[in-house]
Design a protein around this motif. Sequence first.
Motif, mmCIF file in Angstrom:
data_model
loop_
_atom_site.group_PDB
_atom_site.id
_atom_site.type_symbol
_atom_site.label_atom_id
_atom_site.label_comp_id
_atom_site.label_asym_id
_atom_site.label_seq_id
_atom_site.Cartn_x
_atom_site.Cartn_y
_atom_site.Cartn_z
ATOM 1 N N VAL A 209 14.551 1.950 -35.314
ATOM 2 C CA VAL A 209 13.165 2.431 -35.290
ATOM 3 C C VAL A 209 12.964 3.341 -34.092
ATOM 4 O O VAL A 209 12.375 4.417 -34.199
ATOM 5 C CB VAL A 209 12.176 1.250 -35.274
ATOM 6 N N LEU A 210 13.471 2.908 -32.961
ATOM 7 C CA LEU A 210 13.359 3.714 -31.750
ATOM 8 C C LEU A 210 14.042 5.063 -31.934
ATOM 9 O O LEU A 210 13.479 6.102 -31.560
ATOM 10 C CB LEU A 210 13.984 2.970 -30.566
ATOM 11 N N ALA A 211 15.219 5.066 -32.508
ATOM 12 C CA ALA A 211 15.937 6.324 -32.728
ATOM 13 C C ALA A 211 15.136 7.268 -33.601
ATOM 14 O O ALA A 211 15.044 8.466 -33.324
ATOM 15 C CB ALA A 211 17.308 6.048 -33.348
ATOM 16 N N LEU A 212 14.537 6.737 -34.650
ATOM 17 C CA LEU A 212 13.717 7.582 -35.530
ATOM 18 C C LEU A 212 12.516 8.157 -34.793
ATOM 19 O O LEU A 212 12.169 9.324 -34.962
ATOM 20 C CB LEU A 212 13.255 6.781 -36.752
ATOM 21 N N LEU A 213 11.888 7.341 -33.965
ATOM 22 C CA LEU A 213 10.735 7.820 -33.198
ATOM 23 C C LEU A 213 11.148 8.897 -32.195
ATOM 24 O O LEU A 213 10.481 9.911 -32.037
ATOM 25 C CB LEU A 213 10.063 6.663 -32.467
ATOM 26 N N VAL A 214 12.256 8.653 -31.520
ATOM 27 C CA VAL A 214 12.717 9.581 -30.493
ATOM 28 C C VAL A 214 13.182 10.894 -31.109
ATOM 29 O O VAL A 214 12.873 11.969 -30.615
ATOM 30 C CB VAL A 214 13.848 8.945 -29.654
ATOM 31 N N LEU A 215 13.907 10.808 -32.201
ATOM 32 C CA LEU A 215 14.414 12.023 -32.832
ATOM 33 C C LEU A 215 13.274 12.880 -33.367
ATOM 34 O O LEU A 215 13.413 14.090 -33.485
ATOM 35 C CB LEU A 215 15.400 11.669 -33.945
ATOM 36 N N GLY A 216 12.153 12.257 -33.665
ATOM 37 C CA GLY A 216 11.003 13.001 -34.137
ATOM 38 C C GLY A 216 10.245 13.698 -33.023
ATOM 39 O O GLY A 216 9.467 14.607 -33.262
ATOM 40 N N SER A 217 10.481 13.298 -31.779
ATOM 41 C CA SER A 217 9.798 13.934 -30.650
ATOM 42 C C SER A 217 10.617 15.121 -30.155
ATOM 43 O O SER A 217 11.750 15.327 -30.550
ATOM 44 C CB SER A 217 9.578 12.920 -29.524
ATOM 45 N N SER A 218 10.038 15.902 -29.302
ATOM 46 C CA SER A 218 10.704 17.087 -28.764
ATOM 47 C C SER A 218 12.011 16.705 -28.078
ATOM 48 O O SER A 218 12.065 15.757 -27.301
ATOM 49 C CB SER A 218 9.777 17.774 -27.759
ATOM 50 N N ALA A 219 13.044 17.469 -28.351
ATOM 51 C CA ALA A 219 14.350 17.197 -27.755
ATOM 52 C C ALA A 219 14.342 17.412 -26.250
ATOM 53 O O ALA A 219 15.184 16.885 -25.544
ATOM 54 C CB ALA A 219 15.412 18.079 -28.405
ATOM 55 N N HIS A 220 13.377 18.180 -25.763
ATOM 56 C CA HIS A 220 13.331 18.473 -24.331
ATOM 57 C C HIS A 220 12.282 17.654 -23.595
ATOM 58 O O HIS A 220 12.054 17.885 -22.417
ATOM 59 C CB HIS A 220 13.082 19.969 -24.125
ATOM 60 N N ALA A 221 11.644 16.737 -24.276
ATOM 61 C CA ALA A 221 10.617 15.909 -23.652
ATOM 62 C C ALA A 221 11.270 14.966 -22.652
ATOM 63 O O ALA A 221 12.370 14.458 -22.878
ATOM 64 C CB ALA A 221 9.888 15.095 -24.714
ATOM 65 N N LYS A 222 10.584 14.755 -21.533
ATOM 66 C CA LYS A 222 11.073 13.789 -20.554
ATOM 67 C C LYS A 222 10.805 12.390 -21.095
ATOM 68 O O LYS A 222 9.676 12.036 -21.401
ATOM 69 C CB LYS A 222 10.376 13.981 -19.204
ATOM 70 N N ARG A 223 11.880 11.610 -21.241
ATOM 71 C CA ARG A 223 11.783 10.256 -21.767
ATOM 72 C C ARG A 223 12.375 9.285 -20.761
ATOM 73 O O ARG A 223 13.496 9.472 -20.295
ATOM 74 C CB ARG A 223 12.519 10.157 -23.095
ATOM 75 N N VAL A 224 11.603 8.261 -20.446
ATOM 76 C CA VAL A 224 12.011 7.283 -19.443
ATOM 77 C C VAL A 224 11.893 5.887 -20.046
ATOM 78 O O VAL A 224 10.936 5.599 -20.761
ATOM 79 C CB VAL A 224 11.133 7.384 -18.184
ATOM 80 N N ALA A 225 12.871 5.045 -19.759
ATOM 81 C CA ALA A 225 12.846 3.673 -20.273
ATOM 82 C C ALA A 225 13.146 2.684 -19.165
ATOM 83 O O ALA A 225 13.936 2.954 -18.264
ATOM 84 C CB ALA A 225 13.871 3.515 -21.385
ATOM 85 N N LEU A 226 12.488 1.549 -19.250
ATOM 86 C CA LEU A 226 12.766 0.407 -18.380
ATOM 87 C C LEU A 226 13.353 -0.671 -19.270
ATOM 88 O O LEU A 226 12.730 -1.088 -20.250
ATOM 89 C CB LEU A 226 11.495 -0.090 -17.709
ATOM 90 N N VAL A 227 14.570 -1.102 -18.949
ATOM 91 C CA VAL A 227 15.260 -2.125 -19.734
ATOM 92 C C VAL A 227 15.605 -3.284 -18.810
ATOM 93 O O VAL A 227 16.298 -3.100 -17.806
ATOM 94 C CB VAL A 227 16.540 -1.554 -20.380
#
Length: 105
Positions: free
Chosen positions: A19-37
């Motif tokens: 689900v996350l991959a689908l959401l991310v792939l739908g967003s801009s490839a150059h968008a700044k994306r940050v995750a806390l794991v």
Amino acid sequence: MSKRESAKRRAITVLACLVLALLVLGSSAHAKRVALVIGNSAYEYAPALKNPRNDAQAMSAVLQKLGFEVVTGIDLTHRDFARTVGQFRKKLKGAEVGLFFYAGH
């Protein structure tokens, strides 16, 4: 944890990644994306868990491959948890996507 519970947990983790991959792939490839794991398996006042460390490491690897800047914490004390969240907050500035993943009690 029983084998059935373990398999169910893994299936949920894989589904969440898809689900996350689908959401991310739908967003801009150059968008700044940050995750806390965060993955906490070892506890001072609660029983140890087998999978959270592995789940967090797997999630971090997937998110990095998807272009996220990942802040990862494993078996954190209360103080380390607060410090790690602080690092994440700093990296979130200017980000278009922020994601939080936690495995543990």
